[in-house]
Design an enzyme around this catalytic site. Structure first.
Site, mmCIF file in Angstrom:
data_model
loop_
_atom_site.group_PDB
_atom_site.id
_atom_site.type_symbol
_atom_site.label_atom_id
_atom_site.label_comp_id
_atom_site.label_asym_id
_atom_site.label_seq_id
_atom_site.Cartn_x
_atom_site.Cartn_y
_atom_site.Cartn_z
ATOM 1 N N CYS A 153 0.964 -10.978 31.713
ATOM 2 C CA CYS A 153 1.724 -10.945 30.449
ATOM 3 C C CYS A 153 2.940 -10.032 30.509
ATOM 4 O O CYS A 153 3.695 -9.948 29.535
ATOM 5 C CB CYS A 153 0.819 -10.540 29.292
ATOM 6 N N CYS B 4 -5.611 -9.826 28.809
ATOM 7 C CA CYS B 4 -5.422 -11.071 29.557
ATOM 8 C C CYS B 4 -6.717 -11.474 30.261
ATOM 9 O O CYS B 4 -7.010 -12.663 30.397
ATOM 10 C CB CYS B 4 -4.293 -10.916 30.572
ATOM 11 N N ASP C 256 39.604 -36.717 -8.010
ATOM 12 C CA ASP C 256 40.862 -36.377 -7.351
ATOM 13 C C ASP C 256 41.424 -35.077 -7.924
ATOM 14 O O ASP C 256 41.022 -34.613 -9.001
ATOM 15 C CB ASP C 256 41.882 -37.504 -7.531
ATOM 16 N N CYS D 47 0.961 -5.335 33.465
ATOM 17 C CA CYS D 47 0.134 -6.518 33.719
ATOM 18 C C CYS D 47 0.919 -7.573 34.479
ATOM 19 O O CYS D 47 2.059 -7.906 34.116
ATOM 20 C CB CYS D 47 -0.369 -7.088 32.394
ATOM 21 N N CYS E 235 -4.214 -7.018 32.833
ATOM 22 C CA CYS E 235 -4.635 -6.125 31.753
ATOM 23 C C CYS E 235 -5.911 -6.634 31.094
ATOM 24 O O CYS E 235 -6.255 -7.817 31.205
ATOM 25 C CB CYS E 235 -3.520 -5.982 30.717
#
Length: 549
Positions: free
Chosen positions: A110, A24, A364, A107, A21
């Protein structure tokens, strides 16, 4: 202005023809400025196609080449972000997402992350889920979990580009490629902030996490398990050994020639886009501190459960925390941050669903806590409501106090996680004051107890009491009785007021615990002594800060 130069054309053409793509391609061409990535995917695709058309080469004007090294934004934004959101993107009720990029297949690097999952449509879908979650927040951190096979595909693409650039006598380092999470952040970060109307802040307690998966390519990592078996070891709470960290480690160890024989370069184009496994909203813990008084001699500090059977109806912890859980809308969610804090607040912390209760010491079940009370803190996990006015906190304190006559709280306030540590600082150096009703087997007169008033800073050695051996290690601890004050009642009873070092076992100091505490009141008086009633009159700590009523 289109960011690629004439020198980038061969690499761009090679990647584009293999199914990569535009965004990228920008990453592998070293485009290190955010602006070009932010244009819509369709627009970028059209511009890239124009750039790569041979007949228009002569019309392209070369622009200054952006720096190879990626420029990090000076924003405390998200570390990773989610994806998706253009035409053709839909989020179903089970949070699965599909996208159909127009004019281009998914793509091969990616897997669609930088095509549809970072644009307005998908961001809007995520923000709808955030707004429907019911959380209060004034800032947000957005995180994303990408499929581990993305690292394998990026590695393959890098080797491809590296080889192509080598033909031009150029080099491409791994760090010269803009990382996927960085590019995603550049695109989605401002869209996310704009949609929610709050800033993104890496330090925000409110986190939106998006988890992606890509079943079609899930087998991409398997060859690494055979080549680098030492990198992949089973771990608890991990569905697969192929985590992003393990895959990245293996990719640094595998030789390039071995990788190229095992995985296609360029990587194959997938048929399907990523899916979204979940969109989850979580809020970091908030902390409420105060002091409590306990007026009952039949009330434990924390739930008293033995062998699965409850011995007491309720506890101090529950009488306080039940109200806080309701008002803060805290859930049974223990994130890594919460668990870390819970480990930090060790000692008297009792871990329950939705909260952790901690206090400065404990009394306690039959001991009252009077005076200004005992400091405590409650860590509320994954609260949906976090914004309160001073008046609302005061109203909450009043509600707790009206709900039971067994306890009362004061100085209730919101505090920071860092402030909680002050409750435990120097705990053994603090002093506590007690009032004890003492019984003796022999008849006594006022003169028989007067000498106790003169003892100052008496050192005693206490072997771990028999009654707490099940939860405390066996040891001999030296403690100090700073002062004592007696009040004669009758021949077999007197009241003893003690100021002691924190951590002193008062009951054992009175009766001796079969010689495990020396000296003790019985040995000092040369008779048998026992304790009938004990009250904590003060815990000398200046935390949390006292508030005006």
């Amino acid at each position: 202005m289109f960011p690629l130069t004439e020198g980038s054309r061969p690499v761009a053409q090679l990647l584009f023809s293999s199914g990569t793509c535009p965004r990228c391609i920008f990453r592998f061409c070293g485009v290190g400025l955010p602006a070009p990535y932010k244009h819509p995917a369709k627009e970028l695709l059209n511009e890239l196609q124009k750039f790569l058309e041979p007949e228009k080469h002569e019309l392209i004007l070369e622009v200054p080449k952006p720096p190879l090294k990626k420029i990090r934004l000076h924003e405390d934004g998200i570390d990773n972000l989610s994806e998706d959101g253009k035409e053709g993107v839909s989020v179903t009720e089970d949070a699965s997402v599909t996208a159909k990029p127009s004019k281009m297949s998914v793509c091969n690097v990616c897997l669609g992350i930088l095509q549809g999952f970072c644009e307005k449509g998908f961001i809007a879908e995520v923000c709808q889920k955030v707004e429907a979650s019911g959380f209060e927040f004034s800032s947000v951190v957005l995180s994303v979990s990408f499929p581990p096979q993305l690292s394998v595909r990026e590695h393959a693409a890098w080797l491809l580009v590296k080889q192509e650039m080598g033909k031009q006598s150029l080099s491409l380092g791994r760090n010269d490629v803009v990382q996927l999470k960085e590019a995603y952040k550049w695109i989605a970060h401002p869209l996310f902030s704009e949609e929610l109307g709050v800033p993104t802040d890496g330090k925000s307690l409110f986190e939106v996490s998006v988890v992606f998966a890509h079943p079609e390519t899930a087998g991409d990592c398997r060859f690494l398990g055979e080549v680098c078996p030492d990198c992949f070891k089973p771990a608890k709470n991990k569905q697969s050994v192929f985590t992003r960290m393990a895959v990245s480690k293996a990719l640094t160890k595998i030789k390039e020639e071995d990788f190229l024989t095992q995985f296609p370069c360029p990587p194959n184009s997938p048929k399907t886009v990523c899916t979204v496994l979940e969109v989850e909203c979580t809020h970091g813990a908030v902390f409420v501190a105060g002091r409590y008084n306990k007026y009952s001699r039949n009330l434990p500090q924390t739930p008293w459960i033995i062998d699965g059977e409850r011995k007491m109806e309720t506890s101090v912890e529950e009488l306080i925390s039940d109200h806080l859980l309701t008002v803060f809308k805290a859930e049974n969610f223990k994130s890594e941050r919460a668990v870390g804090v819970a480990q930090w607040l060790q000692g008297c912390a009792a871990k329950m669903d939705g909260f952790n209760f901690s206090s400065s010491g404990r009394e306690d079940v039959d001991v009252r806590t009077l005076g200004n009370g005992r400091p405590f803190a409650v860590e509320l996990l994954n609260p949906h409501r976090v914004h309160f006015t001073v008046e609302e906190i005061k109203a909450l304190q009043q509600k707790i106090n009206k709900s039971s006559d067994k306890i009362k709280v004061r100085d209730l306030q919101l505090v920071t996680r860092e402030a909680i540590g002050r409750m435990k600082e120097g705990e053994e150096e603090k002093t506590k004051t007690y009032s004890a009703l003492i019984w003796t087997n022999n008849a006594i007169q006022r003169k028989d107890i007067g000498f106790l008033d003169d003892l100052k800073d008496l050192k005693i050695d206490q072997k771990t009491p028999l009654r707490v051996l099940h939860r405390r290690p066996l040891a001999v601890r030296t403690r100090a009785i700073h002062s004592m004050e007696t009040h004669y009642l009758d021949e077999h009873h007197f009241r003893l007021r003690l100021k002691t070092q924190a951590g002193t076992y008062i009951k054992e100091f009175v009766h001796g615990d079969f010689g495990r505490t020396r000296p003790n009141i019985g040995s000092l008086m040369n008779m048998t002594a026992d304790i009938l009633e004990l009250d904590v009159e003060s815990v000398d700590a200046d935390w949390p800060p006292a508030l005006d009523d």
